[in-house]
Motif scaffolding. Structure first.
Motif, PDB file in Angstrom:
ATOM      1  N   UNK A   2       0.608  -1.122  -0.004  1.00 25.10           N
ATOM      2  CA  UNK A   2      -0.003   0.141   0.086  1.00 25.10           C
ATOM      3  C   UNK A   2       1.177   1.316  -0.050  1.00 25.10           C
ATOM      4  N   UNK A   3       0.458   2.278  -0.585  1.00 25.47           N
ATOM      5  CA  UNK A   3       1.041   3.594  -0.740  1.00 25.47           C
ATOM      6  C   UNK A   3       1.142   4.123   0.749  1.00 25.47           C
ATOM      7  N   UNK A   4       0.561   3.767   1.574  1.00 23.30           N
ATOM      8  CA  UNK A   4       0.619   4.229   2.988  1.00 23.30           C
ATOM      9  C   UNK A   4       1.592   3.315   3.985  1.00 23.30           C
ATOM     10  N   UNK A   5       2.027   2.208   3.356  1.00 19.92           N
ATOM     11  CA  UNK A   5       3.117   1.465   4.194  1.00 19.92           C
ATOM     12  C   UNK A   5       4.356   1.909   3.831  1.00 19.92           C
ATOM     13  N   UNK A   6       5.345   1.841   4.940  1.00 20.98           N
ATOM     14  CA  UNK A   6       6.651   1.996   4.394  1.00 20.98           C
ATOM     15  C   UNK A   6       7.247   0.627   3.794  1.00 20.98           C
ATOM     16  N   UNK A   7       8.443   0.660   3.135  1.00 20.66           N
ATOM     17  CA  UNK A   7       8.930  -0.448   2.631  1.00 20.66           C
ATOM     18  C   UNK A   7       9.149  -1.801   3.602  1.00 20.66           C
ATOM     19  N   UNK A  34       7.637   2.622  14.409  1.00 20.06           N
ATOM     20  CA  UNK A  34       6.675   1.590  13.915  1.00 20.06           C
ATOM     21  C   UNK A  34       5.357   2.173  14.070  1.00 20.06           C
ATOM     22  N   UNK A  35       5.064   2.513  15.364  1.00 23.44           N
ATOM     23  CA  UNK A  35       3.694   3.202  15.887  1.00 23.44           C
ATOM     24  C   UNK A  35       3.332   4.146  14.726  1.00 23.44           C
ATOM     25  N   UNK A  36       4.239   4.784  14.432  1.00 22.89           N
ATOM     26  CA  UNK A  36       3.890   6.123  13.528  1.00 22.89           C
ATOM     27  C   UNK A  36       3.493   5.752  12.310  1.00 22.89           C
ATOM     28  N   UNK A  37       4.103   4.660  11.783  1.00 21.48           N
ATOM     29  CA  UNK A  37       3.895   4.049  10.474  1.00 21.48           C
ATOM     30  C   UNK A  37       2.591   3.425  10.231  1.00 21.48           C
ATOM     31  N   UNK A  38       2.212   2.670  11.331  1.00 19.50           N
ATOM     32  CA  UNK A  38       1.059   1.961  11.647  1.00 19.50           C
ATOM     33  C   UNK A  38      -0.073   2.275  12.232  1.00 19.50           C
ATOM     34  N   UNK A  39      -0.110   3.290  13.106  1.00 13.30           N
ATOM     35  CA  UNK A  39      -1.121   3.792  13.966  1.00 13.30           C
ATOM     36  C   UNK A  39      -1.326   3.268  15.443  1.00 13.30           C
ATOM     37  N   UNK A  40      -0.840   1.947  15.616  1.00 16.55           N
ATOM     38  CA  UNK A  40      -0.948   1.387  16.891  1.00 16.55           C
ATOM     39  C   UNK A  40      -0.138   0.058  16.737  1.00 16.55           C
ATOM     40  N   UNK A  46      -0.759  -6.430  12.645  1.00 18.44           N
ATOM     41  CA  UNK A  46      -1.472  -6.856  11.596  1.00 18.44           C
ATOM     42  C   UNK A  46      -0.480  -6.841  10.354  1.00 18.44           C
ATOM     43  N   UNK A  47       0.396  -5.769  10.175  1.00 20.17           N
ATOM     44  CA  UNK A  47       1.294  -5.723   9.002  1.00 20.17           C
ATOM     45  C   UNK A  47       2.273  -6.966   9.070  1.00 20.17           C
ATOM     46  N   UNK A  49       1.834  -9.916  10.466  1.00 22.70           N
ATOM     47  CA  UNK A  49       1.112 -11.031  10.101  1.00 22.70           C
ATOM     48  C   UNK A  49       0.784 -11.151   8.594  1.00 22.70           C
ATOM     49  N   UNK A  50       0.420 -10.061   8.014  1.00 28.75           N
ATOM     50  CA  UNK A  50      -0.014 -10.061   6.589  1.00 28.75           C
ATOM     51  C   UNK A  50       1.167 -10.170   5.711  1.00 28.75           C
ATOM     52  N   UNK A  51       2.537  -9.934   6.120  1.00 30.85           N
ATOM     53  CA  UNK A  51       3.753 -10.086   5.264  1.00 30.85           C
ATOM     54  C   UNK A  51       4.602 -11.016   5.805  1.00 30.85           C
ATOM     55  N   UNK A  52       3.985 -12.090   6.790  1.00 27.71           N
ATOM     56  CA  UNK A  52       4.704 -13.254   7.238  1.00 27.71           C
ATOM     57  C   UNK A  52       6.107 -12.895   7.887  1.00 27.71           C
ATOM     58  N   UNK A  53       6.038 -11.727   8.620  1.00 31.01           N
ATOM     59  CA  UNK A  53       7.318 -11.434   9.356  1.00 31.01           C
ATOM     60  C   UNK A  53       7.153 -11.968  10.811  1.00 31.01           C
ATOM     61  N   UNK A  54       8.181 -12.738  11.149  1.00 30.25           N
ATOM     62  CA  UNK A  54       8.265 -13.230  12.459  1.00 30.25           C
ATOM     63  C   UNK A  54       9.152 -12.321  13.495  1.00 30.25           C
ATOM     64  N   UNK A  55       8.434 -12.453  14.666  1.00 29.21           N
ATOM     65  CA  UNK A  55       9.171 -11.509  15.654  1.00 29.21           C
ATOM     66  C   UNK A  55       9.888 -12.268  16.739  1.00 29.21           C
TER      67      UNK A  55
END
Length: 55
Positions: A2-7, A34-40, A46-47, A49-55
């Motif tokens: 999305x254009x609202x998401x950082x790379x 991270x919070x500024x980029x995704x709001x919460x 959610x990001x 999970x959607x992009x299969x990034x493990x923490x």
């Protein structure tokens, strides 16, 4: 992407800094970015999970 998401690589960099830095100021800044980029924390989760990034 999305254009609202950082790379994805930038998000992964912020996560890596948050997980591995010994400097609390760096960790805090990475978390703020991270919070500024995704709001919460849920938006970040959610990001990840959607992009299969493990923490």
């Amino acid at each position: 992407m999305s254009t609202n998401e950082p790379p994805k690589i930038l998000v992964m960099t912020w996560l890596e800094l948050l997980k591995t830095s010994d400097n609390e100021e760096i960790k805090s800044h990475a978390a703020e970015m991270l919070i500024a980029a995704f709001g919460s924390e849920q938006g970040v989760a959610d990001y990840l999970a959607k992009n299969n990034i493990a923490v």
